[in-house]
Design a protein around this motif. Structure first.
Motif, PDB file in Angstrom:
ATOM      1  N   LEU A   1       0.671  -1.394  -0.124  1.00 48.90           N
ATOM      2  CA  LEU A   1       0.113   0.143  -0.001  1.00 48.90           C
ATOM      3  C   LEU A   1       0.889   1.274   0.148  1.00 48.90           C
ATOM      4  CD1 LEU A   1      -2.829   1.467   0.305  1.00 48.90           C
ATOM      5  CD2 LEU A   1      -2.523   1.230   2.914  1.00 48.90           C
ATOM      6  N   LYS A   2       1.878   1.280   0.907  1.00 47.01           N
ATOM      7  CA  LYS A   2       2.834   2.416   0.956  1.00 47.01           C
ATOM      8  C   LYS A   2       3.275   2.750  -0.420  1.00 47.01           C
ATOM      9  CE  LYS A   2       6.834   3.718   3.638  1.00 47.01           C
ATOM     10  NZ  LYS A   2       7.812   3.131   4.684  1.00 47.01           N
ATOM     11  N   ARG A   3       3.902   1.783  -1.049  1.00 48.35           N
ATOM     12  CA  ARG A   3       4.646   1.834  -2.308  1.00 48.35           C
ATOM     13  C   ARG A   3       3.417   2.330  -3.723  1.00 48.35           C
ATOM     14  NH1 ARG A   3       9.126  -3.057  -2.593  1.00 48.35           N
ATOM     15  NH2 ARG A   3      10.052  -2.597  -0.328  1.00 48.35           N
ATOM     16  N   ILE A   4       2.451   1.610  -3.617  1.00 45.84           N
ATOM     17  CA  ILE A   4       1.550   2.056  -4.476  1.00 45.84           C
ATOM     18  C   ILE A   4       1.188   3.640  -4.426  1.00 45.84           C
ATOM     19  CG2 ILE A   4      -0.917   1.890  -5.287  1.00 45.84           C
ATOM     20  CD1 ILE A   4      -0.623  -1.205  -4.684  1.00 45.84           C
ATOM     21  N   LYS A   5       0.901   4.025  -3.107  1.00 51.69           N
ATOM     22  CA  LYS A   5       0.549   5.319  -2.774  1.00 51.69           C
ATOM     23  C   LYS A   5       1.718   6.176  -3.189  1.00 51.69           C
ATOM     24  CE  LYS A   5      -3.937   4.943  -2.405  1.00 51.69           C
ATOM     25  NZ  LYS A   5      -4.695   5.528  -3.065  1.00 51.69           N
ATOM     26  N   THR A   6       2.865   5.784  -3.076  1.00 53.51           N
ATOM     27  CA  THR A   6       4.013   6.622  -3.343  1.00 53.51           C
ATOM     28  C   THR A   6       4.297   6.977  -4.937  1.00 53.51           C
ATOM     29  OG1 THR A   6       5.042   5.801  -1.283  1.00 53.51           O
ATOM     30  CG2 THR A   6       6.557   6.899  -3.036  1.00 53.51           C
TER      31      THR A   6
ATOM     32  N   ASP B   1      -5.049  -0.864  15.201  1.00 54.69           N
ATOM     33  CA  ASP B   1      -3.915  -0.077  14.807  1.00 54.69           C
ATOM     34  C   ASP B   1      -3.415  -0.441  13.187  1.00 54.69           C
ATOM     35  OD1 ASP B   1      -3.783  -2.687  16.261  1.00 54.69           O
ATOM     36  OD2 ASP B   1      -1.460  -2.452  16.209  1.00 54.69           O
ATOM     37  N   LYS B   2      -3.983  -1.531  12.888  1.00 53.32           N
ATOM     38  CA  LYS B   2      -3.818  -1.894  11.228  1.00 53.32           C
ATOM     39  C   LYS B   2      -4.640  -1.166  10.561  1.00 53.32           C
ATOM     40  CE  LYS B   2      -0.751  -5.588  11.311  1.00 53.32           C
ATOM     41  NZ  LYS B   2       0.520  -5.177  11.063  1.00 53.32           N
ATOM     42  N   ILE B   3      -5.911  -0.995  11.191  1.00 61.27           N
ATOM     43  CA  ILE B   3      -6.852  -0.119  10.267  1.00 61.27           C
ATOM     44  C   ILE B   3      -6.406   1.290  10.300  1.00 61.27           C
ATOM     45  CG2 ILE B   3      -9.230   0.819  10.343  1.00 61.27           C
ATOM     46  CD1 ILE B   3     -10.219  -1.659  11.455  1.00 61.27           C
ATOM     47  N   ASP B   4      -5.895   1.783  11.437  1.00 57.99           N
ATOM     48  CA  ASP B   4      -5.287   2.949  11.373  1.00 57.99           C
ATOM     49  C   ASP B   4      -4.215   3.298  10.601  1.00 57.99           C
ATOM     50  OD1 ASP B   4      -7.250   3.922  13.438  1.00 57.99           O
ATOM     51  OD2 ASP B   4      -6.000   3.449  15.092  1.00 57.99           O
ATOM     52  N   GLU B   5      -3.125   2.274  10.609  1.00 63.51           N
ATOM     53  CA  GLU B   5      -2.076   2.238   9.733  1.00 63.51           C
ATOM     54  C   GLU B   5      -2.399   2.487   8.346  1.00 63.51           C
ATOM     55  OE1 GLU B   5       2.559   0.504   9.251  1.00 63.51           O
ATOM     56  OE2 GLU B   5       1.033  -0.449  10.584  1.00 63.51           O
ATOM     57  N   ALA B   6      -3.270   1.578   7.765  1.00 68.34           N
ATOM     58  CA  ALA B   6      -3.735   1.480   6.376  1.00 68.34           C
ATOM     59  C   ALA B   6      -4.378   2.909   6.073  1.00 68.34           C
ATOM     60  CB  ALA B   6      -4.825   0.343   6.271  1.00 68.34           C
ATOM     61  N   ASN B   7      -4.944   3.460   6.864  1.00 68.50           N
ATOM     62  CA  ASN B   7      -5.691   4.815   6.579  1.00 68.50           C
ATOM     63  C   ASN B   7      -4.820   5.889   6.248  1.00 68.50           C
ATOM     64  OD1 ASN B   7      -8.397   3.905   6.490  1.00 68.50           O
ATOM     65  ND2 ASN B   7      -8.768   3.854   8.759  1.00 68.50           N
ATOM     66  N   ARG B   8      -3.546   5.808   7.250  1.00 67.40           N
ATOM     67  CA  ARG B   8      -2.501   6.849   7.136  1.00 67.40           C
ATOM     68  C   ARG B   8      -1.785   6.539   6.083  1.00 67.40           C
ATOM     69  NH1 ARG B   8       2.611   6.363   8.542  1.00 67.40           N
ATOM     70  NH2 ARG B   8       2.475   4.410   9.475  1.00 67.40           N
ATOM     71  N   LEU B   9      -1.476   5.318   5.719  1.00 70.14           N
ATOM     72  CA  LEU B   9      -0.945   5.338   4.280  1.00 70.14           C
ATOM     73  C   LEU B   9      -1.671   5.386   3.156  1.00 70.14           C
ATOM     74  CD1 LEU B   9       0.844   1.869   5.478  1.00 70.14           C
ATOM     75  CD2 LEU B   9       1.978   4.191   5.152  1.00 70.14           C
ATOM     76  N   GLY B  10      -2.953   5.813   3.410  1.00 73.27           N
ATOM     77  CA  GLY B  10      -3.623   6.124   2.198  1.00 73.27           C
ATOM     78  C   GLY B  10      -4.697   5.187   1.596  1.00 73.27           C
TER      79      GLY B  10
END
Length: 122
Positions: free
Chosen positions: A64-69, A86-95
């Motif tokens: 996810l992080k790489r796709i959004k970058t 925390d996984k949901i929050d991290e996924a949301n933070r990453l876009g």
């Protein structure tokens, strides 16, 4: 034809979602690993990615992080059995554009995919 990528380490889920969305006129690619997913994102530039979190090697949050970058316009829906805050929050933070837990409601998933794609056109 809209391109979609389904990423899950369970081949049955990839095959099921591929069939489901191909019947609705999507061009569907599948990947069993994060590494394969990134190659397909770079090669095929899908409009939408259905992405599992827990996979061996490159996990879904890193993908996810790489796709959004590198492809920020790509819509990413996390589709996973992991439902910790925390996984949901991290996924949301990453876009992540949404977070859907298994077992899937195909009706909800199809509606969400259509909504995300419509937002690309607006």
């Amino acid at each position: 034809m809209t391109k979609m990528l389904v990423v899950d380490d369970e081949i049955e889920i990839c095959d099921f979602l591929k069939t489901f969305f191909e019947e609705r006129n999507y061009k569907v690619f599948t990947a069993l690993t994060g590494e394969t997913a990134m190659r397909l994102v770079d090669q095929e530039n899908p409009a939408i990615v259905l992405l599992d979190i827990k996979m061996p090697g490159l996990d879904g949050l890193e993908v996810l992080k790489r796709i959004k970058t590198f492809h920020p316009e790509t819509k990413v829906i996390m589709v996973t059995a992991i439902e910790t805050r925390d996984k949901i929050d991290e996924a949301n933070r990453l876009g992540a554009d949404n977070y859907i837990t298994k077992p899937l409601s195909l009706e909800y998933l199809e509606t969400d995919v259509k909504d995300k794609l419509e937002s690309l056109v607006r």
